[in-house]
Design a protein around this motif. Structure first.
Motif, short mmCIF file in Angstrom:
data_model
loop_
_atom_site.label_atom_id
_atom_site.label_comp_id
_atom_site.label_asym_id
_atom_site.label_seq_id
_atom_site.Cartn_x
_atom_site.Cartn_y
_atom_site.Cartn_z
N THR A 1 0.82 -1.21 0.00
CA THR A 1 0.00 0.00 0.00
C THR A 1 0.86 1.26 0.00
O THR A 1 0.58 2.23 -0.73
N LEU A 2 1.92 1.26 0.80
CA LEU A 2 2.82 2.41 0.84
C LEU A 2 3.52 2.61 -0.49
O LEU A 2 3.69 3.75 -0.96
N CYS A 3 3.94 1.52 -1.11
CA CYS A 3 4.61 1.63 -2.41
C CYS A 3 3.69 2.21 -3.46
O CYS A 3 4.10 3.02 -4.30
N GLN A 4 2.43 1.82 -3.44
CA GLN A 4 1.47 2.37 -4.40
C GLN A 4 1.26 3.87 -4.16
O GLN A 4 1.13 4.65 -5.11
N ALA A 5 1.26 4.28 -2.89
CA ALA A 5 1.09 5.70 -2.59
C ALA A 5 2.32 6.51 -2.99
O ALA A 5 2.19 7.65 -3.47
N LEU A 6 3.51 5.95 -2.81
CA LEU A 6 4.73 6.67 -3.19
C LEU A 6 4.86 6.79 -4.70
O LEU A 6 5.43 7.77 -5.19
N GLY A 7 4.39 5.81 -5.42
CA GLY A 7 4.31 5.93 -6.87
C GLY A 7 5.49 5.41 -7.65
O GLY A 7 5.32 4.93 -8.77
N ASP A 8 6.70 5.51 -7.14
CA ASP A 8 7.89 5.11 -7.90
C ASP A 8 8.67 4.04 -7.16
O ASP A 8 9.90 4.02 -7.17
N CYS A 9 7.96 3.12 -6.53
CA CYS A 9 8.58 2.06 -5.74
C CYS A 9 8.78 0.83 -6.62
O CYS A 9 7.81 0.28 -7.14
#
Length: 318
Positions: free
Chosen positions: A101-109
């Motif tokens: 979920t955090l990676c999706q929010a950060l966008g460039d993970c």
């Protein structure tokens, strides 16, 4: 003649004595254990409790500005959001879901960062772990909107170079630990960096924060250079054109005040943007003016001729 029924009294008495002896041994064992924990192991257990319920996060000091000779800002520090998590609150069952979920929010993970983040969040004994440092305001807001338990945001200082690649090899750059890694940022790191503060956070058994104490950092000193931003810009553009025209691998140029020895401009080509220094090569980050070694060759003949004229060994018209 034995009294009828006397045997059961002796049996009962023995059982009472055995029970009392057992309770006495149990009580002595408890007392010995308490003495061992509260006296012999006292310091170690207190330290362990402090590690579990208290954590200290360094609060990096704001680095001093770097200015040109006219007070124009060449490097400054801005507040940036850093995302952190408490793995002990998230738990092993939700670690993978929260990481994704955090990676999706950060966008460039990418996949590697997702695996690293999942591994950090799976360490349930840890009460603090960085998710990503110095993110953009948009990314921080997307994470904040998720309202995830065990995930928070705090402010850090991020170095910013408003003129981009202007004088980049001279000024240098700063890493995520607020430490100068090259150029003047590295050479004068002790003066510019300042004194870090501390943030003491106390949490309960479930990792929920109930107390926060801050010791503010002390800002660093500003550094004023002899460099002139306008002359630096002109020198870099002229050098870039000269390198392109001659199809050279690189080049350098210096403008110096001959009366004082002050460096007014020091240009290098190729160059880089210190705001994203990790995207550049080591060759681009090198300050050729002071780091490269070469033989002066024919250019040094001017010095010899000047000395001969000054000592009147050779006439001016020769």
């Amino acid at each position: 003649m034995r009294e009828p029924g006397a045997g059961w009294r002796r049996t009962f008495r023995r059982r009472i004595q055995a029970a009392v002896a057992g309770l006495a041994i149990w009580a002595i064992g408890i007392e010995v254990r308490l003495v061992y924990l509260q006296v012999i192991k006292h310091d170690e257990l207190v330290a362990r409790a402090d590690r579990q319920h208290k954590r200290t996060i360094p609060a990096p000091a704001k680095r001093g500005d770097i200015l040109d000779r006219n007070g124009q800002v060449l490097a400054t520090s801005l507040d940036a959001d850093t995302i952190y998590a408490a793995p002990s609150v998230i738990g092993p069952d939700l670690a993978r879901i929260v990481a994704r979920t955090l990676c999706q929010a950060l966008g460039d993970c990418d996949a590697a960062e997702l695996r690293t983040l999942t591994d950090r969040l799976s360490r349930t004994r840890d009460h603090f772990a960085h998710v990503r440092r110095q993110v953009s305001p948009e990314a921080a807001q997307r994470v904040k909107d998720l309202r995830l338990d065990g995930v928070g945001i705090f402010k850090e200082s991020k170095r910013f170079y408003p003129n981009g690649d202007l004088g980049a090899a001279v000024i240098g750059f700063v890493g995520t630990e607020n430490r100068g890694l090259a150029g003047l940022e590295h050479a004068y790191n002790r003066q510019i960096r300042g004194e870090d503060g501390r943030v003491l956070i106390q949490n309960d058994a479930k990792g929920r924060v109930f107390s926060r104490f801050s010791q503010p950092p002390t800002a660093g000193s500003s550094l004023e250079l002899t460099i002139d931003r306008y002359l630096q810009h002109i020198t870099e553009r002229a050098l870039e054109a000269g390198v392109a025209a001659s199809r050279a691998v690189g080049g350098c140029a210096i403008i110096m005040d001959p009366r004082t020895g002050e460096i007014l401009a020091m240009a290098n080509a190729p160059t880089f943007d210190p705001n994203v220094y990790n995207r550049s090569t080591e060759t681009a980050r090198r300050n050729r003016c002071v780091q490269d070694v070469y033989e002066p060759g024919s250019t040094f003949k001017v010095v010899t001729a000047s000395a001969a004229i000054e000592e009147k060994v050779m006439p001016r018209g020769s």
